[in-house]
Design a protein around this motif. Structure first.
Motif, PDB file in Angstrom:
ATOM      1  N   HIS A  45       0.865  -1.196   0.000  1.00 23.64           N
ATOM      2  CA  HIS A  45       0.000   0.000   0.000  1.00 23.64           C
ATOM      3  C   HIS A  45       0.899   1.243   0.000  1.00 23.64           C
ATOM      4  CE1 HIS A  45      -3.042   2.879   1.493  1.00 23.64           C
ATOM      5  NE2 HIS A  45      -3.965   1.962   1.247  1.00 23.64           N
ATOM      6  N   TYR A  46       0.473   2.313  -0.691  1.00 19.55           N
ATOM      7  CA  TYR A  46       1.305   3.536  -0.688  1.00 19.55           C
ATOM      8  C   TYR A  46       1.360   4.144   0.706  1.00 19.55           C
ATOM      9  CZ  TYR A  46      -2.293   7.184  -0.218  1.00 19.55           C
ATOM     10  OH  TYR A  46      -3.262   8.026   0.257  1.00 19.55           O
ATOM     11  N   LEU A  47       2.324   5.030   0.909  1.00 20.94           N
ATOM     12  CA  LEU A  47       2.530   5.700   2.196  1.00 20.94           C
ATOM     13  C   LEU A  47       2.759   7.185   1.985  1.00 20.94           C
ATOM     14  CD1 LEU A  47       5.190   3.671   4.198  1.00 20.94           C
ATOM     15  CD2 LEU A  47       2.766   3.911   4.739  1.00 20.94           C
ATOM     16  N   CYS A  94      -3.679   9.381  -2.767  1.00 25.35           N
ATOM     17  CA  CYS A  94      -3.158  10.704  -2.388  1.00 25.35           C
ATOM     18  C   CYS A  94      -3.644  11.736  -3.401  1.00 25.35           C
ATOM     19  CB  CYS A  94      -1.633  10.685  -2.334  1.00 25.35           C
ATOM     20  SG  CYS A  94      -0.956  12.287  -1.831  1.00 25.35           S
ATOM     21  N   GLY A 146      -3.591  14.875  14.657  1.00 27.11           N
ATOM     22  CA  GLY A 146      -2.620  13.791  14.773  1.00 27.11           C
ATOM     23  C   GLY A 146      -1.559  14.131  15.802  1.00 27.11           C
ATOM     24  N   MET A 202      -5.477  12.891   2.233  1.00 26.30           N
ATOM     25  CA  MET A 202      -5.131  13.840   3.326  1.00 26.30           C
ATOM     26  C   MET A 202      -6.182  13.894   4.414  1.00 26.30           C
ATOM     27  SD  MET A 202      -6.757  15.409   0.717  1.00 26.30           S
ATOM     28  CE  MET A 202      -8.391  16.147   0.692  1.00 26.30           C
ATOM     29  N   HIS A 204      -7.681  11.327   5.821  1.00 22.89           N
ATOM     30  CA  HIS A 204      -7.656  10.132   6.676  1.00 22.89           C
ATOM     31  C   HIS A 204      -6.559  10.287   7.742  1.00 22.89           C
ATOM     32  CE1 HIS A 204      -9.894   7.743   3.409  1.00 22.89           C
ATOM     33  NE2 HIS A 204      -9.596   8.897   2.852  1.00 22.89           N
ATOM     34  N   LYS A 206      -3.898  10.210  10.495  1.00 28.02           N
ATOM     35  CA  LYS A 206      -3.255   9.081  11.187  1.00 28.02           C
ATOM     36  C   LYS A 206      -2.827   9.507  12.595  1.00 28.02           C
ATOM     37  CE  LYS A 206      -0.293   8.362   7.520  1.00 28.02           C
ATOM     38  NZ  LYS A 206       0.644   7.574   6.658  1.00 28.02           N
TER      39      LYS A 206
HETATM   40  N1  LIG Z   1      -1.316  12.559  11.068  1.00 27.66           N
HETATM   41  C1  LIG Z   1      -1.156  12.470   9.728  1.00 27.66           C
HETATM   42  N2  LIG Z   1      -2.133  11.917   8.991  1.00 27.66           N
HETATM   43  C2  LIG Z   1      -1.999  11.802   7.652  1.00 27.66           C
HETATM   44  C3  LIG Z   1      -0.841  12.292   6.990  1.00 27.66           C
HETATM   45  C4  LIG Z   1       0.197  12.835   7.796  1.00 27.66           C
HETATM   46  O1  LIG Z   1       1.259  13.241   7.309  1.00 27.66           O
HETATM   47  N3  LIG Z   1      -0.007  12.909   9.150  1.00 27.66           N
HETATM   48  N4  LIG Z   1      -0.773  12.209   5.627  1.00 27.66           N
HETATM   49  C5  LIG Z   1      -2.066  12.184   4.924  1.00 27.66           C
HETATM   50  C6  LIG Z   1      -1.958  11.965   3.484  1.00 27.66           C
HETATM   51  S1  LIG Z   1      -1.564  13.320   2.545  1.00 27.66           S
HETATM   52  C7  LIG Z   1      -2.255  10.758   2.907  1.00 27.66           C
HETATM   53  S2  LIG Z   1      -2.257  10.611   1.232  1.00 27.66           S
HETATM   54  C8  LIG Z   1      -2.622   9.587   3.735  1.00 27.66           C
HETATM   55  C9  LIG Z   1      -1.765   8.382   3.418  1.00 27.66           C
HETATM   56  O2  LIG Z   1      -2.135   7.289   4.196  1.00 27.66           O
HETATM   57  P1  LIG Z   1      -1.216   5.964   4.197  1.00 27.66           P
HETATM   58  O3  LIG Z   1       0.214   6.414   4.423  1.00 27.66           O
HETATM   59  O4  LIG Z   1      -1.731   5.104   5.274  1.00 27.66           O
HETATM   60  O5  LIG Z   1      -1.369   5.356   2.835  1.00 27.66           O
HETATM   61  O6  LIG Z   1      -2.509   9.864   5.120  1.00 27.66           O
HETATM   62  C10 LIG Z   1      -2.980  11.130   5.523  1.00 27.66           C
HETATM   63  N5  LIG Z   1      -3.005  11.223   6.966  1.00 27.66           N
END
Ligand SMILES: Nc1nc2c(c(=O)[nH]1)N[C@H]1C(S)=C(S)[C@@H](COP(=O)(O)O)O[C@H]1N2
Ligand SMILES: [Mo]
Length: 375
Positions: A45-47, A94, A146, A202, A204, A206
């Protein structure tokens, strides 16, 4: 606004900069051949990680639900896992996918076209948690913060994004603690992340730390400044929201190591791929072997999930010679994929068609080498 543009300068030359390379090795796309799997295997999966991956001690970690609520909550991961669970297959992409193909190129994560993945996310419904906290009547938006902190556009910040309350309360919006049946790995947001099916990546958030109900919108950097479609630096632009349609194919045959040009035997050459949209169901996928001059309908398989991509196939016959394979998707809301890049300052929402160069001919490599030697 000015800060964003200073940080995101444009470059004319095709060479990648060391700063882009630094981002590219931290954040990988999905190897395009992994389109073969309906559920993207963990690790393929991409990151995308803007700042650093936070190290989280789950024994002290709590999710705070606060702001305009009557009963603020502080919840442990065990409490979240004890709530009703739901698993959904969701395609994440993304918003900057395809950015590196723009010219001039906006300086940011240099995606070519494969910043996508389709995973099975397990979590609990956000709406039920907000119901427990009892939102006040004047709450209009939900802010997701986050644990990760950094500087972007010369502004020090937590990574945070918001959603209008109506979007946030949709049934399919999850607080996810597992991916493909495994606990979330650090890079995908351990211990808890937001999943908003249909929206660009963006959204979603994390490594969730807090969920806060607010009124009259949210003007954080990642919400109000970044992720806007605009072509002029003094424009505010249009916020990026749901995913535009895209189809990708698994490149057929074998690749050349550096150029990725494909080599196939002439004759039947079945093509497969996936198509998705966050704005409607995929209504059609078309395939072209002449660079987009003529198109034929691909066969579509039923979607395995309402929020996941759909497999398609095309029975191509490779005539000897060179071919420029393309694929394009449309959704039932009338959105389509353009042949040309949709240029904009941040390089977002670019869903131009994929192109795959294929050489058909037995020992085509030898043929090509011999041709190169001709005087
Ligand atoms: N806290 C947090 N959430 C984040 C990000 C991040 O840098 N920090 N990047 C976002 C972006 S731009 C994308 S495209 C997705 C990527 O999720 P993945 O790495 O699980 O594929 O997470 C999103 N959630
Ligand atoms: Mo992203």
């Amino acid at each position: 606004m000015r800060e964003v543009l200073k940080a995101g300068s444009l470059i004319e030359q095709p060479e990648i900069t060391p700063e882009e390379l630094q981002l590219a090795v931290r954040n990988h796309s999905m190897p395009v051949e992994a389109l073969h799997y309906d559920v993207t295997p963990l690790g393929l999966h991409y990151l995308l990680i803007h700042f650093d991956i936070p190290a989280v001690d789950v024994s002290t970690w709590r999710l705070n639900v606060g702001g305009l609520v009557q009963h603020p909550l502080q919840i442990s991961l065990d409490d979240i896992k004890s709530r009703p669970a739901r698993t959904l297959a969701v395609t994440l992409e993304c918003a900057g996918n395809g950015r590196a193909r723009l010219s001039p190129r906006p300086q940011s994560q240099p995606w070519l076209g494969e910043a996508v993945g389709n995973a099975e996310w397990t979590g609990t419904s956000l709406w039920a948690l907000v119901e427990d906290a009892v939102a006040r009547d004047d709450a209009t938006d939900v802010v997701f913060t986050g644990l990760d902190r950094g500087v972007q556009g010369e502004i020090e910040q937590q990574y945070e994004r918001s959603l209008p309350i109506g979007e946030a309360m949709r049934d399919e919006v999850l607080l996810a603690y597992a991916i493909n049946g495994q606990p979330l790995p650090p890079q995908h947001g351990f211990p808890l992340r937001l999943i908003v099916p249909g929206w660009y990546g963006m959204t979603h958030v994390k490594w969730l730390r807090s969920i806060s109900l607010v009124k009259d919108g949210f003007d954080g950097y990642q919400q109000a400044r970044a992720y806007h479609f605009r072509t002029l630096s003094d424009e505010r632009g249009v916020p990026v929201t749901r995913i535009l349609p895209r189809a990708l194919m698994v490149p057929p045959g074998i690749p050349d190591f550096m150029t990725r040009t494909r080599f196939v035997e002439p004759g039947p050459c079945p093509i497969e791929g996936r198509a998705w949209s966050g704005r409607g169901a995929i209504a059609g996928v078309e395939f072209s072997s002449d660079g987009g001059m003529t198109w034929s309908d691909a066969a579509l398989q039923p979607a395995a999930s309402p929020f996941g991509w759909r497999r398609w196939t095309f029975a191509w016959t490779a005539e000897p010679g060179e071919h420029d394979l393309c694929v394009r998707a449309t959704d039932d809301a009338g959105n389509a994929q353009p042949l040309e890049q949709n240029w904009n300052l941040e390089g977002v929402q670019n869903n131009a068609v994929q192109r795959v160069r294929v050489v058909a001919g037995s020992s085509s490599r030898e043929v090509q080498k011999a041709a190169d030697r001709e005087p």
